[in-house]
Design a protein around this motif. Structure first.
Motif, PDB file in Angstrom:
ATOM      1  N   ILE A 145      34.327  87.996  -5.976  1.00  0.00           N
ATOM      2  CA  ILE A 145      32.922  87.977  -6.381  1.00  0.00           C
ATOM      3  C   ILE A 145      32.479  89.427  -6.532  1.00  0.00           C
ATOM      4  O   ILE A 145      32.662  90.248  -5.625  1.00  0.00           O
ATOM      5  CB  ILE A 145      32.048  87.260  -5.337  1.00  0.00           C
ATOM      6  CG1 ILE A 145      32.536  85.816  -5.139  1.00  0.00           C
ATOM      7  CG2 ILE A 145      30.586  87.271  -5.757  1.00  0.00           C
ATOM      8  CD1 ILE A 145      31.783  85.060  -4.051  1.00  0.00           C
ATOM      9  N   THR A 167      29.553  91.039  -6.624  1.00  0.00           N
ATOM     10  CA  THR A 167      28.641  91.461  -5.556  1.00  0.00           C
ATOM     11  C   THR A 167      28.459  90.279  -4.611  1.00  0.00           C
ATOM     12  O   THR A 167      28.031  89.197  -5.034  1.00  0.00           O
ATOM     13  CB  THR A 167      27.275  91.884  -6.130  1.00  0.00           C
ATOM     14  OG1 THR A 167      26.716  90.808  -6.883  1.00  0.00           O
ATOM     15  CG2 THR A 167      27.414  93.101  -7.006  1.00  0.00           C
ATOM     16  N   PRO A 222      26.525  88.312  -2.196  1.00  0.00           N
ATOM     17  CA  PRO A 222      25.132  88.231  -1.760  1.00  0.00           C
ATOM     18  C   PRO A 222      25.022  87.743  -0.312  1.00  0.00           C
ATOM     19  O   PRO A 222      25.953  87.138   0.234  1.00  0.00           O
ATOM     20  CB  PRO A 222      24.527  87.205  -2.721  1.00  0.00           C
ATOM     21  CG  PRO A 222      25.679  86.305  -3.047  1.00  0.00           C
ATOM     22  CD  PRO A 222      26.896  87.191  -3.072  1.00  0.00           C
ATOM     23  N   SER A 232      17.905  84.089   2.489  1.00  0.00           N
ATOM     24  CA  SER A 232      18.819  84.185   1.351  1.00  0.00           C
ATOM     25  C   SER A 232      18.439  83.216   0.235  1.00  0.00           C
ATOM     26  O   SER A 232      17.801  82.191   0.470  1.00  0.00           O
ATOM     27  CB  SER A 232      20.247  83.883   1.815  1.00  0.00           C
ATOM     28  OG  SER A 232      21.127  83.802   0.712  1.00  0.00           O
ATOM     29  N   GLU A 233      18.870  83.556  -0.967  1.00  0.00           N
ATOM     30  CA  GLU A 233      18.737  82.659  -2.112  1.00  0.00           C
ATOM     31  C   GLU A 233      19.786  81.557  -2.059  1.00  0.00           C
ATOM     32  O   GLU A 233      19.594  80.481  -2.630  1.00  0.00           O
ATOM     33  CB  GLU A 233      18.893  83.467  -3.407  1.00  0.00           C
ATOM     34  CG  GLU A 233      19.072  82.680  -4.686  1.00  0.00           C
ATOM     35  CD  GLU A 233      17.816  81.933  -5.144  1.00  0.00           C
ATOM     36  OE1 GLU A 233      17.870  81.299  -6.221  1.00  0.00           O
ATOM     37  OE2 GLU A 233      16.801  81.989  -4.443  1.00  0.00           O
ATOM     38  N   TYR A 234      20.893  81.800  -1.350  1.00  0.00           N
ATOM     39  CA  TYR A 234      21.989  80.838  -1.292  1.00  0.00           C
ATOM     40  C   TYR A 234      22.048  80.197   0.090  1.00  0.00           C
ATOM     41  O   TYR A 234      22.148  80.896   1.107  1.00  0.00           O
ATOM     42  CB  TYR A 234      23.316  81.525  -1.625  1.00  0.00           C
ATOM     43  CG  TYR A 234      23.322  82.177  -2.993  1.00  0.00           C
ATOM     44  CD1 TYR A 234      23.069  81.419  -4.135  1.00  0.00           C
ATOM     45  CD2 TYR A 234      23.556  83.535  -3.137  1.00  0.00           C
ATOM     46  CE1 TYR A 234      23.058  82.005  -5.386  1.00  0.00           C
ATOM     47  CE2 TYR A 234      23.548  84.132  -4.393  1.00  0.00           C
ATOM     48  CZ  TYR A 234      23.293  83.355  -5.518  1.00  0.00           C
ATOM     49  OH  TYR A 234      23.276  83.932  -6.756  1.00  0.00           O
ATOM     50  N   VAL A 277      29.789  80.015  -2.807  1.00  0.00           N
ATOM     51  CA  VAL A 277      28.961  81.075  -3.376  1.00  0.00           C
ATOM     52  C   VAL A 277      29.521  81.543  -4.714  1.00  0.00           C
ATOM     53  O   VAL A 277      28.768  81.884  -5.636  1.00  0.00           O
ATOM     54  CB  VAL A 277      28.855  82.250  -2.378  1.00  0.00           C
ATOM     55  CG1 VAL A 277      28.184  83.467  -3.024  1.00  0.00           C
ATOM     56  CG2 VAL A 277      28.068  81.820  -1.144  1.00  0.00           C
ATOM     57  N   TRP A 278      30.846  81.543  -4.837  1.00  0.00           N
ATOM     58  CA  TRP A 278      31.460  81.911  -6.128  1.00  0.00           C
ATOM     59  C   TRP A 278      30.944  81.023  -7.256  1.00  0.00           C
ATOM     60  O   TRP A 278      30.642  81.503  -8.352  1.00  0.00           O
ATOM     61  CB  TRP A 278      32.980  81.805  -5.996  1.00  0.00           C
ATOM     62  CG  TRP A 278      33.710  82.008  -7.299  1.00  0.00           C
ATOM     63  CD1 TRP A 278      33.789  83.153  -8.029  1.00  0.00           C
ATOM     64  CD2 TRP A 278      34.441  81.013  -8.030  1.00  0.00           C
ATOM     65  NE1 TRP A 278      34.536  82.949  -9.167  1.00  0.00           N
ATOM     66  CE2 TRP A 278      34.949  81.633  -9.196  1.00  0.00           C
ATOM     67  CE3 TRP A 278      34.727  79.675  -7.803  1.00  0.00           C
ATOM     68  CZ2 TRP A 278      35.715  80.957 -10.122  1.00  0.00           C
ATOM     69  CZ3 TRP A 278      35.496  78.989  -8.733  1.00  0.00           C
ATOM     70  CH2 TRP A 278      35.978  79.629  -9.878  1.00  0.00           C
ATOM     71  N   GLN A 287      27.256  81.798  -8.096  1.00  0.00           N
ATOM     72  CA  GLN A 287      27.114  83.059  -8.829  1.00  0.00           C
ATOM     73  C   GLN A 287      27.699  82.988 -10.240  1.00  0.00           C
ATOM     74  O   GLN A 287      27.478  83.899 -11.039  1.00  0.00           O
ATOM     75  CB  GLN A 287      27.813  84.173  -8.048  1.00  0.00           C
ATOM     76  CG  GLN A 287      27.065  84.631  -6.804  1.00  0.00           C
ATOM     77  CD  GLN A 287      26.764  86.117  -6.849  1.00  0.00           C
ATOM     78  OE1 GLN A 287      27.655  86.949  -6.912  1.00  0.00           O
ATOM     79  NE2 GLN A 287      25.487  86.453  -6.830  1.00  0.00           N
ATOM     80  N   SER A 288      28.418  81.910 -10.536  1.00  0.00           N
ATOM     81  CA  SER A 288      29.100  81.841 -11.837  1.00  0.00           C
ATOM     82  C   SER A 288      28.169  81.477 -12.984  1.00  0.00           C
ATOM     83  O   SER A 288      28.533  81.633 -14.143  1.00  0.00           O
ATOM     84  CB  SER A 288      30.239  80.813 -11.766  1.00  0.00           C
ATOM     85  OG  SER A 288      29.733  79.499 -11.599  1.00  0.00           O
ATOM     86  N   ARG A 313      21.175  76.543  -4.403  1.00  0.00           N
ATOM     87  CA  ARG A 313      20.369  77.686  -4.841  1.00  0.00           C
ATOM     88  C   ARG A 313      18.924  77.392  -4.432  1.00  0.00           C
ATOM     89  O   ARG A 313      18.359  76.377  -4.829  1.00  0.00           O
ATOM     90  CB  ARG A 313      20.494  77.855  -6.356  1.00  0.00           C
ATOM     91  CG  ARG A 313      19.817  79.108  -6.908  1.00  0.00           C
ATOM     92  CD  ARG A 313      19.882  79.104  -8.431  1.00  0.00           C
ATOM     93  NE  ARG A 313      21.258  79.092  -8.909  1.00  0.00           N
ATOM     94  CZ  ARG A 313      22.005  80.179  -9.119  1.00  0.00           C
ATOM     95  NH1 ARG A 313      21.485  81.368  -8.873  1.00  0.00           N
ATOM     96  NH2 ARG A 313      23.240  80.072  -9.550  1.00  0.00           N
TER      97      ARG A 313
END
Length: 415
Positions: free
Chosen positions: A47, A49, A51, A132-134, A153-154, A157-158, A214
């Motif tokens: 990833i 970045t 998060p 967090s957003e996640y 999370v991957w 973020q995709s 999310r």
């Protein structure tokens, strides 16, 4: 036999076979296209970045499991995260155990709610407190695999439209026949279904025991509904009706406890069936919009399963009546015991188990030893599905509206 009754018999016979082939073909397609050459669980994709992530764990009377659950959550191979445990009015010493753990671990925060308000409310309180957003959400008796957070999370973020990612629950209590049967069920049925549904784009439900969200998506739809008996099915439908994508990640493992008594299994599956009926009754009208047409396949598949359950019930009632009173020839059912069609159904089920074994050995190298017990599974699964669905529909229709769904302590296996 009348043509109508003959048609009902054909539907009752062909529906499980067609669905098995549908799940097999979709599951194998998903496997060969997305899983076979993918990275292993212990080698998640990079990833760019990483998060900050919040892991939410709602707890109600989890004293026996809470230390183990928190230890697994805190042991994530992920650099930046917090764990938020929400004690939802526990009557045992869950609160004291969580406070003691919070003193030992800087990453752990504890929220105490003064009374039992249900899992949906606990998750909402955790989400509002999270930084967090996640949000990774697991149950209070689940053991999160150390790489699960990274994998989910991957996915989030995709793409900006990925609203949720559901993981891969694995059964960890296997001391009885019911436990071993559920090992095969989660592999050959639940895992297969999620893979097949991902192929045509929409999932019936995330796994409530392990899922990542999310926060923006949750905020748009108003978070979890606290009057639905299964908050995971409802949140899945509402996210997808709002055009968010839900992914399935089989590498995001979570080890869970399941019922190992008939009473416990019945209560759990009845709650699942009732949750499906509640969602169908609440959201079907909204799904008639052309903009929400991608959910039609999920709705159609579920309505077919309900129709099959009541068709089987009708056939059984006719058979029972024929045992005690004379019946017109066109309504007489000679027997409901499987004959040649039962053999075909068993062979199809064994093919499905073999296909799931090919897929699942990637995540559990010795999972095949539990498949010895799967000879009992076709009868157990379809009969349980039949009776819980038949019971759930009238129970849901008679349920008081807007009643909060609170915690009830489940059967977690033979001690």
């Amino acid at each position: 036999m009348s043509p109508v009754l003959a048609l009902l018999f054909q539907f009752a016979f062909f529906y499980p076979i067609v669905m098995s082939f549908f799940w097999m073909s979709g599951g194998l397609y998903y496997y060969f296209r997305r899983e076979r050459k993918a990275r292993l669980r212990t080698d998640p994709p990079t990833i760019a970045t990483l998060p900050f992530v919040s892991i939410l764990i709602p707890c109600h009377n989890e004293a026996e499991q809470v230390d183990e659950t928190m230890a697994a959550a805190l042991a994530q191979h992920y650099p930046d995260f917090e764990v938020i445990a929400i004690n939802d009015g526990s009557s045992d010493d869950t609160a004291a155990r969580l406070d003691a753990l919070a003193e030992q671990h800087e990453r752990l925060r504890v929220i105490h709610l003064d009374r039992n308000l249900g899992k949906a409310n606990a998750l909402r309180m955790g989400a509002l407190a999270a930084r967090s957003e996640y949000l990774v959400c697991i149950d209070g008796d689940a053991l999160l695999d150390e790489y699960a957070t990274h994998w989910m999370v991957w996915h989030l973020q995709s793409g900006p439209r990925v609203g949720a990612v559901t993981g891969n629950p694995r059964i960890r209590n296997r001391s009885t026949l019911l436990g071993r049967l559920q090992v095969g069920e989660f592999s050959s049925i639940i895992g297969m279904i999620k893979r097949a549904q991902r192929v045509y784009g929409r999932l019936f439900t995330v796994s409530g025991v392990i899922c990542a969200f999310r926060r923006t998506a949750l905020h748009r739809i108003g978070y979890w509904s606290d009057d639905m008996v299964t908050e995971d099915i409802d949140i899945s439908w509402r996210l997808q009706m709002d055009h968010w994508d839900i992914r399935y990640e089989p590498n995001a493992l979570c080890f869970i406890l399941m019922p190992e008594t008939l009473k416990g299994l019945w209560r759990q599956r009845l709650r699942w069936a009732q949750g499906g009926v509640e969602v169908m009754l609440r959201h079907t009208r909204d799904l008639l919009s052309w903009r929400k047409r991608r959910m039609w396949a999920v709705l159609f598949e579920y309505m077919l399963s309900v129709t099959w359950a009541y068709t089987m019930l009708f056939i059984m009632v006719l058979w029972l009546l024929g045992l005690f009173m004379p019946m017109p020839q066109q309504l007489y059912v000679r027997s409901i015991l499987p004959s040649w069609h039962g053999v075909i159904l068993a062979m199809v089920c064994l093919m499905q188990f073999a296909a799931s074994l090919i897929i699942d050995r990637r995540y559990e190298t010795r999972v095949g030893r539990n498949y010895y017990w799967m000879i009992w599974y076709p009868i157990a699964y379809w009969m349980l599905s039949l009776f819980t669905t038949v019971t759930a529909l009238p129970r849901t229709l008679l349920k008081r509206r807007n009643r909060r769904a609170i915690w009830t302590s489940p059967d977690r296996g033979i001690k």
